[in-house]
Design a protein around this motif. Structure first.
Motif, short mmCIF file in Angstrom:
data_model
loop_
_atom_site.label_atom_id
_atom_site.label_comp_id
_atom_site.label_asym_id
_atom_site.label_seq_id
_atom_site.Cartn_x
_atom_site.Cartn_y
_atom_site.Cartn_z
N ASP A 76 0.83 -1.21 0.00
CA ASP A 76 0.00 0.00 0.00
C ASP A 76 0.86 1.26 0.00
OD1 ASP A 76 -2.29 -1.54 0.06
OD2 ASP A 76 -2.66 -1.27 2.20
N MET A 77 1.97 1.22 0.74
CA MET A 77 2.83 2.39 0.84
C MET A 77 3.44 2.80 -0.49
SD MET A 77 4.91 1.73 4.41
CE MET A 77 6.04 3.09 4.07
N VAL A 78 3.75 1.82 -1.33
CA VAL A 78 4.46 2.13 -2.57
C VAL A 78 3.55 2.07 -3.80
CG1 VAL A 78 6.64 1.32 -1.64
CG2 VAL A 78 5.19 -0.30 -2.88
N ARG A 79 2.25 1.95 -3.56
CA ARG A 79 1.32 1.90 -4.70
C ARG A 79 1.36 3.22 -5.47
NH1 ARG A 79 -3.10 -0.39 -2.42
NH2 ARG A 79 -2.22 -2.39 -3.09
N GLU A 80 1.55 3.15 -6.76
CA GLU A 80 1.71 4.34 -7.60
C GLU A 80 0.39 4.96 -8.03
OE1 GLU A 80 4.33 3.48 -10.89
OE2 GLU A 80 5.42 2.02 -9.69
N THR A 81 -0.63 4.15 -8.15
CA THR A 81 -1.91 4.61 -8.69
C THR A 81 -3.01 4.37 -7.67
OG1 THR A 81 -1.16 4.00 -10.92
CG2 THR A 81 -3.52 4.40 -10.63
N GLN A 82 -3.75 5.41 -7.36
CA GLN A 82 -4.82 5.32 -6.34
C GLN A 82 -6.17 5.62 -6.97
OE1 GLN A 82 -4.13 4.39 -3.24
NE2 GLN A 82 -1.89 4.54 -3.32
N LEU A 83 -7.18 4.91 -6.53
CA LEU A 83 -8.56 5.13 -6.96
C LEU A 83 -9.36 5.67 -5.79
CD1 LEU A 83 -10.67 4.69 -9.27
CD2 LEU A 83 -11.08 2.42 -8.28
N HIS A 84 -10.04 6.81 -6.01
CA HIS A 84 -10.82 7.45 -4.95
C HIS A 84 -12.26 7.65 -5.41
CE1 HIS A 84 -6.98 8.42 -3.03
NE2 HIS A 84 -6.57 8.91 -4.17
N THR A 85 -13.16 7.77 -4.47
CA THR A 85 -14.56 8.02 -4.83
C THR A 85 -14.71 9.34 -5.58
OG1 THR A 85 -14.94 8.99 -2.62
CG2 THR A 85 -15.53 6.67 -2.92
N GLU A 86 -13.82 10.30 -5.30
CA GLU A 86 -13.87 11.60 -5.99
C GLU A 86 -13.58 11.48 -7.48
OE1 GLU A 86 -12.17 10.90 -3.29
OE2 GLU A 86 -12.40 12.45 -1.75
N ASP A 87 -13.00 10.36 -7.89
CA ASP A 87 -12.68 10.15 -9.30
C ASP A 87 -13.88 9.70 -10.11
OD1 ASP A 87 -10.01 10.54 -8.50
OD2 ASP A 87 -9.66 8.38 -8.24
N LEU A 88 -14.98 9.33 -9.46
CA LEU A 88 -16.07 8.62 -10.11
C LEU A 88 -17.22 9.55 -10.50
CD1 LEU A 88 -16.22 5.64 -7.59
CD2 LEU A 88 -14.93 5.74 -9.75
N ILE A 89 -17.77 9.32 -11.68
CA ILE A 89 -18.98 10.00 -12.15
C ILE A 89 -20.01 8.92 -12.45
CG2 ILE A 89 -19.98 11.53 -13.89
CD1 ILE A 89 -17.15 12.64 -14.38
N PHE A 90 -21.17 9.00 -11.82
CA PHE A 90 -22.18 7.95 -11.95
C PHE A 90 -23.26 8.36 -12.95
CE2 PHE A 90 -26.10 5.76 -10.33
CZ PHE A 90 -25.70 4.48 -10.70
N PRO A 91 -23.49 7.55 -13.99
CA PRO A 91 -24.54 7.88 -14.97
C PRO A 91 -25.93 7.50 -14.44
CG PRO A 91 -22.83 6.41 -15.88
CD PRO A 91 -22.72 6.38 -14.39
N ILE A 92 -26.90 8.37 -14.72
CA ILE A 92 -28.29 8.10 -14.35
C ILE A 92 -29.18 8.35 -15.57
CG2 ILE A 92 -30.22 8.71 -12.85
CD1 ILE A 92 -28.25 9.61 -10.74
N PHE A 93 -30.05 7.37 -15.86
CA PHE A 93 -31.02 7.48 -16.95
C PHE A 93 -32.36 7.91 -16.36
CE2 PHE A 93 -27.91 4.28 -18.22
CZ PHE A 93 -27.52 4.75 -19.46
N VAL A 94 -32.89 9.03 -16.84
CA VAL A 94 -34.08 9.62 -16.24
C VAL A 94 -35.25 9.57 -17.22
CG1 VAL A 94 -35.03 11.59 -15.01
CG2 VAL A 94 -32.58 11.18 -14.96
N LEU A 95 -36.37 9.01 -16.75
CA LEU A 95 -37.60 8.92 -17.52
C LEU A 95 -38.56 10.05 -17.13
CD1 LEU A 95 -38.26 5.12 -16.93
CD2 LEU A 95 -37.63 6.09 -19.14
N GLU A 96 -39.41 10.43 -18.06
CA GLU A 96 -40.44 11.43 -17.74
C GLU A 96 -41.66 10.81 -17.08
OE1 GLU A 96 -40.73 15.22 -20.32
OE2 GLU A 96 -40.43 13.58 -21.74
N GLU A 97 -41.96 9.56 -17.40
CA GLU A 97 -43.13 8.91 -16.81
C GLU A 97 -42.98 8.80 -15.30
OE1 GLU A 97 -41.41 7.79 -19.30
OE2 GLU A 97 -42.72 7.34 -21.01
N GLU A 98 -44.10 8.84 -14.57
CA GLU A 98 -44.06 8.76 -13.12
C GLU A 98 -44.08 7.31 -12.65
OE1 GLU A 98 -47.22 11.02 -11.44
OE2 GLU A 98 -46.38 12.97 -12.03
N GLY A 99 -43.55 7.11 -11.46
CA GLY A 99 -43.64 5.81 -10.81
C GLY A 99 -42.84 4.70 -11.46
N GLN A 100 -41.71 5.05 -12.09
CA GLN A 100 -40.93 4.05 -12.83
C GLN A 100 -39.53 3.89 -12.23
OE1 GLN A 100 -42.24 2.35 -15.63
NE2 GLN A 100 -44.11 3.36 -14.95
#
Length: 325
Positions: A20-44
């Motif tokens: 862990d100390m010498v790991r060169e590449t780190q992944l953080h939650t701040e690096d992430l973008i989450f896609p969301i698909f949005v519908l116009e219909e209600e209750g879906q």
């Protein structure tokens, strides 16, 4: 053996904490973008058949999804609209009461600190499924640009923090930058889909976004997967036109392109871990063929190592949970 002289590389791998100390590449939650698909219909809340764990959500279910994202420490989402009605020019994309515009207002009212990226394209909104105006069965580049500008301005008015045009029209960054500036949104950055290949990895997304072309394909405007130098030309044009971020899509098969862009430009590089990449792992994991957590984290690390500063991924919620364990 005493006369041998060689490097002891394994010394830095002997324990977990040392690795862990010498790991060169780190992944953080701040690096992430989450896609969301949005519908116009209600209750879906509809699970996408080809993307297990990914849902189309209606506006009244949107905050349920967003609240979970925020609770996991993810700081950014990208919104894709699935409208009720479509027409030849995708007019719902640039309607001030369009589904992405409504969704943006809902999200920003509840979570003002969350970064909302608006996908700026027409394909989900056109009856023919292409990313622009059709003339003689061909996407007319210059007739499409004003509609993309209108879409970007409408999304900015709704409160989008970043505009992400994904259409691959020539001059789209220049047109949108000029339009945003003239409308008083010079502070809104553009996250350009600078390098977007005509890829076979997009199939499940088209199920989720209802955006499959009704004729032909997108090879006249998306890039040939065989081309590397062309990707550099595309990225250079977008940088010259004012792009603030550069997306490479898809990610996994184009890590070499990502590294070239990282070496050449100062703009943040964004990897789009696309639907086909997601679904392949989900299917293999379901059959017990791979360890989902291990393979996903290895894949994300490869994107970061290749030069990605940010990653758009459907695995974002899972990754955040694993990071926070």
């Amino acid at each position: 053996m005493s006369n041998l002289s060689f490097a002891r590389h394994r010394r830095l791998r002997t324990t977990e904490h040392l690795r862990d100390m010498v790991r060169e590449t780190q992944l953080h939650t701040e690096d992430l973008i989450f896609p969301i698909f949005v519908l116009e219909e209600e209750g879906q809340k509809n699970e996408v058949p080809s993307m297990p764990g990914v849902y189309q959500v209606s506006l009244d279910y949107l905050l349920e999804e967003v609240n979970e994202v925020v609770s996991l420490g993810i700081r950014s989402i990208i919104l894709f609209g699935v409208p009720k009605t479509k027409d030849d020019v995708g007019s719902e994309a640039y309607h001030d009461e369009g589904v992405v515009q409504k969704a943006t207002r809902i999200v920003k009212e509840a979570h003002s600190e969350l970064v909302v990226v608006a996908d700026t394209c027409l394909c989900q909104y056109t009856s023919h499924g292409h990313c622009g105006v059709i003339e003689n069965n061909y996407v007319n580049n210059d007739q499409t640009l004003p509609l993309l500008v209108d879409t970007a301005i409408s999304q900015a008015k709704a409160g989008a923090d970043i505009i992400a045009p994904s259409n691959m029209m020539d001059g789209f960054v220049a047109a949108i930058r000029k339009g945003l500036d003239e409308a008083g949104f010079e502070h809104i950055p553009i996250m350009s889909y600078a390098v977007k290949y005509a890829s076979a990895f997009y199939g499940p997304f088209r199920d989720a976004a209802h955006s499959t072309p009704q004729f032909g394909d997108r090879k006249t405007y998306q890039m040939d997967p065989a081309n590397r130098i062309e990707a550099k030309r595309e990225a250079h044009s977008d940088v010259e036109e004012g792009a603030d971020f550069l997306i490479v899509k898809p990610a996994l098969s184009y890590l070499d392109i990502m590294r070239e862009l990282k070496n050449d430009y100062n703009q943040p590089i964004v990897a789009y871990n696309v639907s086909g990449e997601y679904s392949l792992i989900k299917a293999a994991s379901k059959n017990g063929w791979v360890d989902e957590k291990e393979i996903v984290l290895e894949k994300m690390t490869s994107m970061k190592r290749a030069g990605a500063d940010l990653i758009i991924t459907y695995f974002a919620k899972d990754i955040a949970k694993w990071i926070n364990e």
